[in-house]
Design a protein around this motif. Structure first.
Motif, short mmCIF file in Angstrom:
data_model
loop_
_atom_site.label_atom_id
_atom_site.label_comp_id
_atom_site.label_asym_id
_atom_site.label_seq_id
_atom_site.Cartn_x
_atom_site.Cartn_y
_atom_site.Cartn_z
N GLU A 48 -21.30 -30.47 -2.12
CA GLU A 48 -21.72 -31.76 -2.76
C GLU A 48 -23.02 -32.25 -2.43
O GLU A 48 -23.69 -32.69 -3.28
CB GLU A 48 -20.50 -32.83 -2.42
CG GLU A 48 -19.43 -32.46 -3.03
CD GLU A 48 -19.47 -32.82 -4.64
OE1 GLU A 48 -20.23 -33.20 -5.24
OE2 GLU A 48 -18.21 -32.51 -5.17
N THR A 66 -11.94 -38.61 -14.96
CA THR A 66 -10.73 -37.58 -14.12
C THR A 66 -10.28 -38.96 -13.38
O THR A 66 -10.63 -39.94 -13.22
CB THR A 66 -11.20 -36.63 -13.29
OG1 THR A 66 -12.06 -37.14 -12.60
CG2 THR A 66 -12.09 -35.54 -14.16
N THR A 70 -14.34 -39.01 -11.56
CA THR A 70 -15.53 -38.00 -11.78
C THR A 70 -15.50 -38.03 -13.17
O THR A 70 -14.41 -38.08 -13.93
CB THR A 70 -15.36 -36.84 -11.04
OG1 THR A 70 -15.47 -36.95 -9.63
CG2 THR A 70 -16.53 -36.07 -11.59
N VAL A 72 -16.47 -36.06 -16.56
CA VAL A 72 -16.62 -34.62 -16.98
C VAL A 72 -17.18 -34.51 -18.45
O VAL A 72 -16.92 -35.56 -19.25
CB VAL A 72 -15.33 -33.69 -16.66
CG1 VAL A 72 -15.20 -33.73 -15.21
CG2 VAL A 72 -14.10 -34.41 -17.46
N GLU A 77 -11.83 -30.25 -19.86
CA GLU A 77 -12.27 -29.98 -18.32
C GLU A 77 -11.52 -31.12 -17.51
O GLU A 77 -11.24 -30.98 -16.40
CB GLU A 77 -13.75 -30.30 -18.26
CG GLU A 77 -14.55 -29.22 -18.92
CD GLU A 77 -16.00 -29.30 -18.85
OE1 GLU A 77 -16.34 -30.27 -18.04
OE2 GLU A 77 -16.72 -28.43 -19.09
N TYR A 81 -9.51 -30.15 -14.27
CA TYR A 81 -10.06 -31.04 -12.87
C TYR A 81 -8.98 -31.65 -12.21
O TYR A 81 -8.61 -31.50 -11.13
CB TYR A 81 -11.14 -31.94 -13.51
CG TYR A 81 -11.83 -32.65 -12.30
CD1 TYR A 81 -13.02 -32.44 -11.78
CD2 TYR A 81 -11.39 -33.72 -11.45
CE1 TYR A 81 -13.91 -33.04 -10.88
CE2 TYR A 81 -11.96 -34.36 -10.61
CZ TYR A 81 -13.39 -34.14 -10.25
OH TYR A 81 -13.78 -34.78 -9.13
N TYR A 93 -17.27 -29.73 -9.04
CA TYR A 93 -17.61 -29.63 -10.45
C TYR A 93 -18.96 -29.56 -10.68
O TYR A 93 -19.96 -30.12 -10.08
CB TYR A 93 -17.14 -31.16 -10.98
CG TYR A 93 -17.26 -31.03 -12.49
CD1 TYR A 93 -16.67 -30.28 -13.50
CD2 TYR A 93 -18.34 -31.89 -13.06
CE1 TYR A 93 -16.78 -30.22 -14.89
CE2 TYR A 93 -18.45 -32.04 -14.43
CZ TYR A 93 -17.86 -31.26 -15.31
OH TYR A 93 -18.11 -31.33 -16.79
N GLU A 94 -19.49 -28.62 -11.65
CA GLU A 94 -20.71 -28.16 -12.04
C GLU A 94 -21.51 -27.99 -10.83
O GLU A 94 -22.65 -28.67 -10.77
CB GLU A 94 -21.26 -29.22 -12.88
CG GLU A 94 -20.67 -29.23 -14.31
CD GLU A 94 -21.47 -29.99 -15.39
OE1 GLU A 94 -22.05 -30.76 -15.21
OE2 GLU A 94 -20.94 -29.77 -16.66
N ASP A 107 -18.65 -24.59 -14.56
CA ASP A 107 -17.70 -25.87 -14.88
C ASP A 107 -17.04 -26.12 -13.34
O ASP A 107 -17.13 -27.32 -12.80
CB ASP A 107 -16.54 -25.88 -15.70
CG ASP A 107 -17.10 -25.74 -17.01
OD1 ASP A 107 -18.22 -26.33 -17.44
OD2 ASP A 107 -16.65 -25.07 -17.81
N PHE A 108 -16.45 -25.15 -12.69
CA PHE A 108 -15.75 -25.19 -11.48
C PHE A 108 -16.12 -24.17 -10.44
O PHE A 108 -16.07 -22.97 -10.88
CB PHE A 108 -14.33 -25.22 -11.62
CG PHE A 108 -13.85 -26.28 -12.57
CD1 PHE A 108 -13.69 -27.58 -12.09
CD2 PHE A 108 -13.63 -25.93 -13.98
CE1 PHE A 108 -13.19 -28.61 -13.23
CE2 PHE A 108 -13.23 -26.87 -14.82
CZ PHE A 108 -12.99 -28.19 -14.42
N ARG A 121 -16.10 -18.75 -9.84
CA ARG A 121 -16.40 -19.97 -10.45
C ARG A 121 -15.53 -19.63 -11.77
O ARG A 121 -15.16 -18.60 -12.28
CB ARG A 121 -17.97 -19.62 -10.73
CG ARG A 121 -18.79 -20.04 -9.72
CD ARG A 121 -19.97 -19.35 -9.61
NE ARG A 121 -20.80 -20.04 -8.69
CZ ARG A 121 -20.82 -19.31 -7.36
NH1 ARG A 121 -20.19 -18.14 -6.92
NH2 ARG A 121 -21.41 -19.90 -6.43
N GLU A 123 -15.58 -21.03 -15.87
CA GLU A 123 -16.48 -21.59 -16.97
C GLU A 123 -15.27 -21.68 -18.21
O GLU A 123 -14.68 -20.90 -18.46
CB GLU A 123 -17.53 -20.77 -17.46
CG GLU A 123 -18.55 -20.53 -16.88
CD GLU A 123 -19.80 -22.09 -16.94
OE1 GLU A 123 -19.34 -22.71 -17.92
OE2 GLU A 123 -20.88 -21.63 -16.63
#
Length: 187
Positions: A48, A66, A70, A72, A77, A81, A93-94, A107-108, A121, A123
């Motif tokens: 982070e 979310t 957060t 998104v 997503e 999440y 995230y991202e 994405d994750f 990862r 997507e």
């Protein structure tokens, strides 16, 4: 040679070997005290912090909240999440991924609980019925391949149903395969 090695093979006690090493190479008390939860928390904190060194990627598109607040890019997503939050999966995230090809924003990005070192990862592709979006996805897959990321190995692509909604079964399969083998929907 193999016969000689196997006859002379002894059980190795890692703690004993640690005491024989010069102090510089010994496992420190700090490393010994790192529990899986602390490792995961430190990984997330450091990732982070790394993410914060980048300008936000298309912040105007972050429109869906979310459970933890957060924002998104899509309802799909947000579902994924929130699913990860519910399961207690350690993810970012991202998280920017710098490669020799380009910087990606998958994405994750998820830390595996199998070894607390491997990173995977995901997507998520939401509008594959849109020809422009679909073409962009094909180019993105090629970019990932050029950067050394291969579907099913270190990156996974998930998709919305054509009529909308997200099939969580492939996401759960990825978690069971690469992140936490004993996860269940009741977790």
């Amino acid at each position: 040679l193999l016969k000689c090695v196997s006859q002379n093979l002894e059980n190795i006690d890692a703690d004993h070997i640690n005491t024989l090493l010069p102090a510089l190479y010994r496992t420190s008390n700090f490393q010994q005290e790192m529990t899986p939860n602390r490792i995961a928390a430190e990984w997330k904190r450091s990732r982070e912090a790394y993410k914060a060194t980048f300008p936000p990627y298309r912040p105007e598109e972050l429109t869906v909240p979310t459970y933890d607040g957060t924002m998104v890019r899509s309802k799909s997503e947000a579902l994924i999440y929130n699913f990860f939050l519910r399961l207690g999966v350690t993810f970012v995230y991202e998280l920017p991924l710098e490669t020799r090809v380009k910087t990606f924003y998958p994405d994750f990005t998820i830390l595996s609980e199998i070894d607390y070192r491997s990173i995977y990862r995901i997507e998520h592709q939401g509008m594959m019925t849109d020809p422009v979006y679909s073409e962009h996805f094909k180019n993105r897959v090629c970019d990932y391949l050029r950067a050394g990321y291969v579907q099913g190995i270190n990156i996974f692509f998930t998709f919305d149903f054509y009529n909308g909604g997200v099939d969580m079964d492939p996401i759960l399969d990825i978690i069971r395969l690469k992140i936490r083998p004993d996860v269940s929907m009741a977790s």
